[in-house]
Design a protein around this motif. Sequence first.
Motif, PDB file in Angstrom:
ATOM      1  N   VAL A   1      23.113   9.303  41.864  1.00 32.59           N
ATOM      2  CA  VAL A   1      23.568   9.197  40.479  1.00 32.59           C
ATOM      3  C   VAL A   1      23.291   7.793  39.943  1.00 32.59           C
ATOM      4  O   VAL A   1      22.708   7.624  38.869  1.00 32.59           O
ATOM      5  CB  VAL A   1      25.067   9.543  40.369  1.00 32.59           C
ATOM      6  CG1 VAL A   1      25.618   9.144  38.998  1.00 32.59           C
ATOM      7  CG2 VAL A   1      25.283  11.039  40.612  1.00 32.59           C
ATOM      8  N   ASP A   2      23.705   6.769  40.691  1.00 42.40           N
ATOM      9  CA  ASP A   2      23.527   5.394  40.215  1.00 42.40           C
ATOM     10  C   ASP A   2      22.056   5.035  40.081  1.00 42.40           C
ATOM     11  O   ASP A   2      21.619   4.493  39.060  1.00 42.40           O
ATOM     12  CB  ASP A   2      24.205   4.409  41.179  1.00 42.40           C
ATOM     13  CG  ASP A   2      25.713   4.564  41.207  1.00 42.40           C
ATOM     14  OD1 ASP A   2      26.266   5.197  40.292  1.00 42.40           O
ATOM     15  OD2 ASP A   2      26.339   4.047  42.155  1.00 42.40           O
ATOM     16  N   PHE A   3      21.284   5.333  41.129  1.00 42.76           N
ATOM     17  CA  PHE A   3      19.844   5.059  41.072  1.00 42.76           C
ATOM     18  C   PHE A   3      19.172   5.871  39.978  1.00 42.76           C
ATOM     19  O   PHE A   3      18.392   5.350  39.171  1.00 42.76           O
ATOM     20  CB  PHE A   3      19.187   5.363  42.418  1.00 42.76           C
ATOM     21  CG  PHE A   3      17.684   5.457  42.330  1.00 42.76           C
ATOM     22  CD1 PHE A   3      16.910   4.310  42.317  1.00 42.76           C
ATOM     23  CD2 PHE A   3      17.053   6.697  42.217  1.00 42.76           C
ATOM     24  CE1 PHE A   3      15.521   4.393  42.196  1.00 42.76           C
ATOM     25  CE2 PHE A   3      15.675   6.790  42.102  1.00 42.76           C
ATOM     26  CZ  PHE A   3      14.905   5.625  42.092  1.00 42.76           C
ATOM     27  N   GLY A   4      19.468   7.176  39.951  1.00 44.32           N
ATOM     28  CA  GLY A   4      18.748   8.062  39.042  1.00 44.32           C
ATOM     29  C   GLY A   4      18.964   7.730  37.582  1.00 44.32           C
ATOM     30  O   GLY A   4      18.009   7.692  36.797  1.00 44.32           O
ATOM     31  N   LEU A   5      20.214   7.478  37.190  1.00 39.97           N
ATOM     32  CA  LEU A   5      20.483   7.167  35.787  1.00 39.97           C
ATOM     33  C   LEU A   5      19.853   5.841  35.382  1.00 39.97           C
ATOM     34  O   LEU A   5      19.270   5.718  34.295  1.00 39.97           O
ATOM     35  CB  LEU A   5      21.992   7.144  35.539  1.00 39.97           C
ATOM     36  CG  LEU A   5      22.718   8.492  35.667  1.00 39.97           C
ATOM     37  CD1 LEU A   5      24.220   8.302  35.480  1.00 39.97           C
ATOM     38  CD2 LEU A   5      22.187   9.514  34.667  1.00 39.97           C
ATOM     39  N   TYR A   6      19.951   4.837  36.242  1.00 38.54           N
ATOM     40  CA  TYR A   6      19.387   3.527  35.909  1.00 38.54           C
ATOM     41  C   TYR A   6      17.861   3.586  35.839  1.00 38.54           C
ATOM     42  O   TYR A   6      17.241   3.085  34.894  1.00 38.54           O
ATOM     43  CB  TYR A   6      19.827   2.503  36.956  1.00 38.54           C
ATOM     44  CG  TYR A   6      19.303   1.110  36.715  1.00 38.54           C
ATOM     45  CD1 TYR A   6      19.787   0.324  35.670  1.00 38.54           C
ATOM     46  CD2 TYR A   6      18.333   0.562  37.548  1.00 38.54           C
ATOM     47  CE1 TYR A   6      19.325  -0.966  35.455  1.00 38.54           C
ATOM     48  CE2 TYR A   6      17.854  -0.727  37.346  1.00 38.54           C
ATOM     49  CZ  TYR A   6      18.356  -1.486  36.306  1.00 38.54           C
ATOM     50  OH  TYR A   6      17.879  -2.755  36.091  1.00 38.54           O
ATOM     51  N   PHE A   7      17.247   4.220  36.822  1.00 38.04           N
ATOM     52  CA  PHE A   7      15.790   4.292  36.861  1.00 38.04           C
ATOM     53  C   PHE A   7      15.256   5.118  35.693  1.00 38.04           C
ATOM     54  O   PHE A   7      14.289   4.731  35.030  1.00 38.04           O
ATOM     55  CB  PHE A   7      15.331   4.887  38.188  1.00 38.04           C
ATOM     56  CG  PHE A   7      13.842   4.856  38.385  1.00 38.04           C
ATOM     57  CD1 PHE A   7      13.218   3.715  38.840  1.00 38.04           C
ATOM     58  CD2 PHE A   7      13.069   5.971  38.109  1.00 38.04           C
ATOM     59  CE1 PHE A   7      11.833   3.672  39.015  1.00 38.04           C
ATOM     60  CE2 PHE A   7      11.690   5.950  38.286  1.00 38.04           C
ATOM     61  CZ  PHE A   7      11.074   4.792  38.738  1.00 38.04           C
ATOM     62  N   PHE A   8      15.875   6.258  35.428  1.00 36.40           N
ATOM     63  CA  PHE A   8      15.399   7.136  34.358  1.00 36.40           C
ATOM     64  C   PHE A   8      15.385   6.417  33.016  1.00 36.40           C
ATOM     65  O   PHE A   8      14.411   6.490  32.258  1.00 36.40           O
ATOM     66  CB  PHE A   8      16.282   8.380  34.284  1.00 36.40           C
ATOM     67  CG  PHE A   8      15.874   9.341  33.202  1.00 36.40           C
ATOM     68  CD1 PHE A   8      14.919  10.311  33.439  1.00 36.40           C
ATOM     69  CD2 PHE A   8      16.441   9.261  31.933  1.00 36.40           C
ATOM     70  CE1 PHE A   8      14.526  11.190  32.436  1.00 36.40           C
ATOM     71  CE2 PHE A   8      16.059  10.135  30.928  1.00 36.40           C
ATOM     72  CZ  PHE A   8      15.101  11.100  31.184  1.00 36.40           C
TER      73      PHE A   8
END
Length: 565
Positions: free
Chosen positions: A224-231
């Motif tokens: 969740v943390d990686f995905g939202l920030y990267f996206f």
Amino acid sequence: MNSLIIERTDAPPQAAPRSSRTGAPTTGSFATVAPRIEVTGAAGERYDEILTPGALEFLAELHDRFAHTRHDLLAARLQNRVDAANGRDPKFLPETEQIRRDPSWRVAGAAPGLEDRRVEITGPTDRKMAINALNSDAKVWLADQEDATSPTWRNVIEGQLSLFDALRGDLEYTSPEGKQYRVARDIRETPTIVMRPRGWHLTEKHIRFHDRAGRDMQASGSLVDFGLYFFHNAAKLIELGRGPYFYLPKLESHREAKLWNDIFVYAQDRLGIPQGTIRATVLIETIQAAFEMEEILYELRDHCAGLNAGRWDYIFSIVKTFRCRGRRWTLPDRRQITMTVPFMRAYTELLVQTCHKRGAHAIGGMSAFIPNRRDPEVTERALQAVSADKRREASDGFDGTWVAHPDLIPTARAEFDAVLGDRPNQVDRLRDDVAVTAADLLDIPSAGGQVTEAGVIDNISIAIRYLESWLRGVGAAAIDNLMEDAATAEISRSQIWQWLHENTVTAEGTRIDQTFIVAAMGDAVRGLPRFEGDRFDDAIQVFRSVALEPEFPTFLTLGAYARFL
């Protein structure tokens, strides 16, 4: 509670339109499409700018491809803990010896904005703390969604909003007293952002994932943390001349590093980001990872910038791993476990040697001392302690270090400036003089020291006071002029558990049993600064469950998160 559900589509990811930064919180429900990802957390103002259909689609894809591997790796951790309890020591892996012996490979190394990392400031991602970090003179800001952040739903999503706004020059904050905060410089001139997502063991209970087999599970906090920030931010970071950079916490094996690398490869391909753009710095904060540093670098070599000596979690890992192995493995008072005790020195010297051998940065850890602007004497002691700590790190070959307070940056920088001069780092210093063995890393008795009654009371007081802060949503707390986060609280409660179960006798001759601990808790609780809305009663319950029960919870926040946040 409002619910959002989305299924994956072939539509390209798109950012949602910007909404107002003022006004009442959002109260309507999110749109519903189909049962793939379900958001059960309450909707707040501008949450729809982070929880967009495209972003949630991306999270669904990450979970489809990687959630089950994560579960397998967590099961392997459990088996390793059982093996350690049964007397099997961590070791350098014979099956990966060729990787360690091969002199030819190197990691990708520094990327734009990461060439000079001599001082990095750490801190949570709430708006005020983010602004203070970005206005500092540090080279890097570790934007921490893990140990320095209490993972309330509000903190998770509004932390993402802070980062989103910062990268677009829109980050500002007005305190309840009316004081205004804003970033004073162009984002290209601020410290480089390196975001730390939550570790593999943590879930995000406000987002549920429904897999292809129909199973329902909590989402991975890491994804969740990686995905939202990267996206939302990868392309913007590249536009600004930086890149999507990450600190990876709590790894216990090179297989866990490989999982992150697989995620990086997929994410870059999925969003059209050139392969190798991501840079990761891995925190070596478990005894298991200390034996696999080269393999971790190898698995991440196309995306790796360096390793960090996460000293506090490393001490916690020592206690947790060997807590049932007898008095030989019992550590003294927390304050007596310094970075110069032999087993800690072996760990840091091996880290520097390993990094420089492979072209990676070695980043030092955080001294817990912090200044007090209202007490010059406390500040002077903190500056002296930090200066000595950073002088040791720079002299040992580290390329940079952490601080937790802007006032410590000049002190830390002076020590690294004295060694580095105009050079951005000292990766070319290979430390061929270092020869660390498995026995050196496991020489726990070398810590010496004593367990004292004052140390017991300190640990109880620190753990309860930190947990109270964490339950109120504050994940980094200044306690007795030290910066406490989840890692230091873990040391405090795990030592109490170990001392109790090993029938440890204090330097004063008192056996640490349930009667003594309960009495010490009474002493600690009587000194607590009670106030309206405090969470001390809940914190005491949590402390009892993680320090006094026969079973040892692997992390103190797991049960508290499930019950209270």
